[in-house]
Scaffold this motif. Structure first.
Motif, PDB file in Angstrom:
ATOM      1  N   LEU A  61      21.702 -15.296  36.988  1.00  0.00           N
ATOM      2  CA  LEU A  61      22.451 -16.548  36.887  1.00  0.00           C
ATOM      3  C   LEU A  61      22.687 -16.860  35.417  1.00  0.00           C
ATOM      4  O   LEU A  61      21.804 -16.681  34.587  1.00  0.00           O
ATOM      5  N   GLU A  62      23.870 -17.332  35.128  1.00  0.00           N
ATOM      6  CA  GLU A  62      24.175 -17.734  33.758  1.00  0.00           C
ATOM      7  C   GLU A  62      23.329 -18.952  33.411  1.00  0.00           C
ATOM      8  O   GLU A  62      23.268 -19.907  34.182  1.00  0.00           O
ATOM      9  N   PRO A  63      22.673 -18.933  32.245  1.00  0.00           N
ATOM     10  CA  PRO A  63      21.838 -20.087  31.875  1.00  0.00           C
ATOM     11  C   PRO A  63      22.692 -21.316  31.561  1.00  0.00           C
ATOM     12  O   PRO A  63      23.804 -21.202  31.058  1.00  0.00           O
ATOM     13  N   ASP A  64      22.175 -22.466  31.900  1.00  0.00           N
ATOM     14  CA  ASP A  64      22.801 -23.734  31.511  1.00  0.00           C
ATOM     15  C   ASP A  64      21.692 -24.685  31.075  1.00  0.00           C
ATOM     16  O   ASP A  64      20.534 -24.300  30.959  1.00  0.00           O
ATOM     17  N   GLN A  65      22.026 -25.918  30.848  1.00  0.00           N
ATOM     18  CA  GLN A  65      21.052 -26.872  30.335  1.00  0.00           C
ATOM     19  C   GLN A  65      19.935 -27.169  31.324  1.00  0.00           C
ATOM     20  O   GLN A  65      18.842 -27.560  30.938  1.00  0.00           O
ATOM     21  N   SER A  66      20.173 -26.977  32.601  1.00  0.00           N
ATOM     22  CA  SER A  66      19.181 -27.361  33.606  1.00  0.00           C
ATOM     23  C   SER A  66      18.033 -26.374  33.734  1.00  0.00           C
ATOM     24  O   SER A  66      17.058 -26.661  34.412  1.00  0.00           O
ATOM     25  N   VAL A  67      18.114 -25.209  33.090  1.00  0.00           N
ATOM     26  CA  VAL A  67      17.078 -24.203  33.307  1.00  0.00           C
ATOM     27  C   VAL A  67      16.125 -24.026  32.124  1.00  0.00           C
ATOM     28  O   VAL A  67      15.215 -23.207  32.185  1.00  0.00           O
TER      29      VAL A  67
END
Length: 166
Positions: A105-111
């Protein structure tokens, strides 16, 4: 030598023993605080990994739902052997999940910088899906998400049902 000279020597020995005891107590206190700091860091890492894996699970469910709504090809149903998790998923020493069918999964702010890998298994159709919204028949999916956070590995899975009414 007089009695006063002997007493001054005893005071020196007593103060050195007292200083040694204070040093031991402070050393033990430093070790305890270091241990507690490590435990807190591990707990935070595990908590962040769990939260990221759960957020990733929801993202994959949304992705699967959007693929159905846009009539994109979905995974073919797995057979008994292909429905098993690979051993490296649960191996803490394995770095990454470079296995067949795993996607990152592409990282975003929620991870919070946690690496997320997922795999979707199509389990086939069910004529009577239990507690599932929509109409029968419904298609069953098994979604597995693995979160890698430092030396912590979190494995979450869910059963996802897509019915005729989606």
């Amino acid at each position: 030598m007089g009695a006063g000279a002997r007493q001054r020597g005893a005071a020196l020995v007593a103060s050195l023993v007292f200083l040694l005891l204070l040093s031991l107590i402070s050393s033990a206190g430093i070790q305890m605080s270091t241990l507690q700091e490590r435990m807190a860091a591990n707990s935070r890492q595990r908590h962040d990994g769990f939260q990221a894996a759960e957020a990733g699970l929801r993202r994959v469910e949304e992705l699967l739902r959007s693929e159905v709504l846009n009539n994109r090809p979905l995974p073919a149903p797995c057979q008994a052997a292909t429905c098993e998790l690979a051993p490296q998923v649960l191996d803490l020493d394995a770095q990454g999940l470079a296995g067949i069918g795993w996607r990152q999964l592409e990282p975003d702010q929620s991870v919070n910088g946690v690496q997320l890998w997922y795999q979707v298994y199509s389990l086939g159709e069910s004529l009577v899906p239990v507690k599932a919204p929509g109409e029968a028949p419904a298609h069953l999916y098994r979604i597995v998400v693995v979160g890698l956070s430092g030396n912590t590995r979190i494995v979450l899975e869910s059963m996802y049902v897509l019915g005729g009414g989606i």
